[in-house]
Design an enzyme around this catalytic site. Structure first.
Site, PDB file in Angstrom:
ATOM      1  N   THR A  19       0.814  -1.216   0.000  1.00  0.00           N
ATOM      2  CA  THR A  19       0.000   0.000   0.000  1.00  0.00           C
ATOM      3  C   THR A  19       0.845   1.263   0.000  1.00  0.00           C
ATOM      4  O   THR A  19       1.989   1.269   0.480  1.00  0.00           O
ATOM      5  CB  THR A  19      -0.923   0.027   1.237  1.00  0.00           C
ATOM      6  OG1 THR A  19      -1.591   1.294   1.348  1.00  0.00           O
ATOM      7  CG2 THR A  19      -0.123  -0.193   2.511  1.00  0.00           C
ATOM      8  N   ASP A  20       0.259   2.339  -0.516  1.00  0.00           N
ATOM      9  CA  ASP A  20       0.920   3.639  -0.471  1.00  0.00           C
ATOM     10  C   ASP A  20       1.021   4.190   0.952  1.00  0.00           C
ATOM     11  O   ASP A  20       1.818   5.066   1.240  1.00  0.00           O
ATOM     12  CB  ASP A  20       0.195   4.648  -1.364  1.00  0.00           C
ATOM     13  CG  ASP A  20      -1.304   4.727  -1.099  1.00  0.00           C
ATOM     14  OD1 ASP A  20      -1.788   4.109  -0.121  1.00  0.00           O
ATOM     15  OD2 ASP A  20      -2.012   5.384  -1.895  1.00  0.00           O
ATOM     16  N   GLU A  21       0.244   3.647   1.867  1.00  0.00           N
ATOM     17  CA  GLU A  21       0.206   4.175   3.231  1.00  0.00           C
ATOM     18  C   GLU A  21       1.497   3.934   4.001  1.00  0.00           C
ATOM     19  O   GLU A  21       1.729   4.562   5.035  1.00  0.00           O
ATOM     20  CB  GLU A  21      -0.980   3.589   4.002  1.00  0.00           C
ATOM     21  CG  GLU A  21      -2.324   4.041   3.486  1.00  0.00           C
ATOM     22  CD  GLU A  21      -3.448   3.732   4.459  1.00  0.00           C
ATOM     23  OE1 GLU A  21      -3.252   3.930   5.680  1.00  0.00           O
ATOM     24  OE2 GLU A  21      -4.510   3.292   4.008  1.00  0.00           O
ATOM     25  N   TYR A  43      -2.454   0.158  10.836  1.00  0.00           N
ATOM     26  CA  TYR A  43      -2.627  -0.609   9.597  1.00  0.00           C
ATOM     27  C   TYR A  43      -1.404  -0.448   8.695  1.00  0.00           C
ATOM     28  O   TYR A  43      -0.831  -1.429   8.211  1.00  0.00           O
ATOM     29  CB  TYR A  43      -3.881  -0.139   8.867  1.00  0.00           C
ATOM     30  CG  TYR A  43      -3.931  -0.598   7.428  1.00  0.00           C
ATOM     31  CD1 TYR A  43      -4.277  -1.902   7.107  1.00  0.00           C
ATOM     32  CD2 TYR A  43      -3.619   0.284   6.388  1.00  0.00           C
ATOM     33  CE1 TYR A  43      -4.308  -2.332   5.789  1.00  0.00           C
ATOM     34  CE2 TYR A  43      -3.649  -0.138   5.066  1.00  0.00           C
ATOM     35  CZ  TYR A  43      -3.999  -1.447   4.777  1.00  0.00           C
ATOM     36  OH  TYR A  43      -4.023  -1.865   3.468  1.00  0.00           O
ATOM     37  N   LYS A  47       1.598  -3.194   7.402  1.00  0.00           N
ATOM     38  CA  LYS A  47       1.957  -3.437   6.002  1.00  0.00           C
ATOM     39  C   LYS A  47       3.456  -3.214   5.778  1.00  0.00           C
ATOM     40  O   LYS A  47       4.102  -3.954   5.042  1.00  0.00           O
ATOM     41  CB  LYS A  47       1.149  -2.512   5.097  1.00  0.00           C
ATOM     42  CG  LYS A  47      -0.351  -2.729   5.164  1.00  0.00           C
ATOM     43  CD  LYS A  47      -0.766  -4.014   4.491  1.00  0.00           C
ATOM     44  CE  LYS A  47      -0.879  -3.862   3.004  1.00  0.00           C
ATOM     45  NZ  LYS A  47      -1.488  -5.045   2.360  1.00  0.00           N
TER      46      LYS A  47
END
Length: 326
Positions: A19-21, A43, A47
């Site tokens: 993910t970009d997060e 979260y 990741k």
């Protein structure tokens, strides 16, 4: 657990969809693959940790691994909790669209077909043709940005609904630490294997609206299923993360098409993995195993003989008498 099982069963290549997060927010410009990781919520931190484990297996055990990081995905078969299907469902029911905060959070959007094509190209052109080295990270993204309020207005316009059919929701407790903007540069993947997104945002939104409009029965049943879950809003956020679930169904179809055409080659020896807490989805050959969709999964052999059990099959297998495995 999955990458360790893949190592034990000598899986040839392991693809992790991230993910970009993991980079945290970026108010201007875009993150590149070498940007430092700075997750700002649990979260995203989970990741980033998963990405680190995958890269450690490439270094320690010589496994071929590849990590892709993506933005918000959209398209058919997406869980009704996600922004786009939820907005469409509310609009169709003449209910206000719930927009978090002030509606000015910015996200990039990528159609699921483009994402699936990128994964397939990385496998076929990148790994099989040795254009990609083990342990590399690629961004699978476009440059199609919208604020949440812009997304709501576009969907309302496509459905012929008034633009003021919106309700602003205080997100302080629902999404604490809500990052303002994410953005990814995808120059690296374009240079490596020539992948670029093919579905424009206007076309993709129009197609998605028509799909959900014509699959109203599925959308309603999906929303009823969601309401029966005994999960708090905070737990739902931590469990499901960002808008990436439609990739399961689309990737299944695209792999099957390739397999039927005899073009998969060594694809059956590859594990493609999306690590999201609830929807752990593993592609083994041309079969996608999705814990959220199927309930229970039995693995006689993780790589070569995946089995999908329905409730009836589970009962008939003798598991209720203690004869099965869980």
């Amino acid at each position: 657990r999955l990458i360790e099982d893949a190592r034990k069963h000598k899986v040839k290549a392991f693809f992790q969809v991230s993910t970009d997060e993991v980079y945290g927010q970026i108010l201007e410009g875009a993150h590149h693959e070498g940007s430092p990781l700075c997750p700002r919520n649990p979260y995203a931190a989970s990741k980033a940790a998963a990405d680190a484990i995958v890269q450690s297996y490439a270094h320690t055990f010589g496994m071929f691994t590849c990590i892709t990081r993506t933005e918000n995905n959209y398209g058919p078969w997406q869980h009704s909790q996600k922004a786009m299907p939820r907005f469409i469902a509310c609009a169709l029911d003449d209910k206000p669209l719930p927009v978090y905060g002030d509606g000015l959070h910015v996200r990039q959007w990528l159609h699921v077909d483009d994402h699936c094509q990128a994964i397939i190209q990385l496998c076929v052109d990148g790994w099989q043709q040795r254009k990609v080295e083990s342990g590399e990270v690629f961004h699978v993204a476009g440059k199609q940005e919208l604020t949440n309020i812009e997304l709501a207005h576009r969907l309302l316009s496509l459905l012929g609904k008034p633009k003021d059919q919106i309700e602003f929701i205080d997100d302080h407790d629902i999404r604490p630490g809500h990052d303002r903007r994410y953005a990814l540069s995808c120059d690296k993947i374009a240079d490596a294997i020539g992948w670029r997104p093919a579905v424009g945002l206007d076309d993709g939104l129009s197609r998605s609206v028509e799909w959900y409009r014509s699959h109203g029965r599925w959308l309603r049943s999906s929303r009823r299923w969601q309401r029966t879950q005994q999960v708090t809003d905070a737990n739902q956020r931590n469990a499901t993360g960002c808008d990436r679930e439609p990739i399961s169904n689309q990737l299944r179809q695209m792999l099957q098409m390739r397999g039927n055409a005899g073009k998969c080659g060594q694809m059956r020896e590859v594990a493609l993995l999306t690590v999201t807490t609830v929807a752990d989805t593993m592609v083994v050959g041309q079969v996608i195993l999705d814990r959220r969709e199927t309930g229970r999964l039995i693995f006689d052999n993780l790589v070569t003989r995946p089995q999908r059990f329905t409730a009836d099959a589970w009962r008939s297998s003798g598991s209720r008498k203690g004869k099965g495995r869980s």
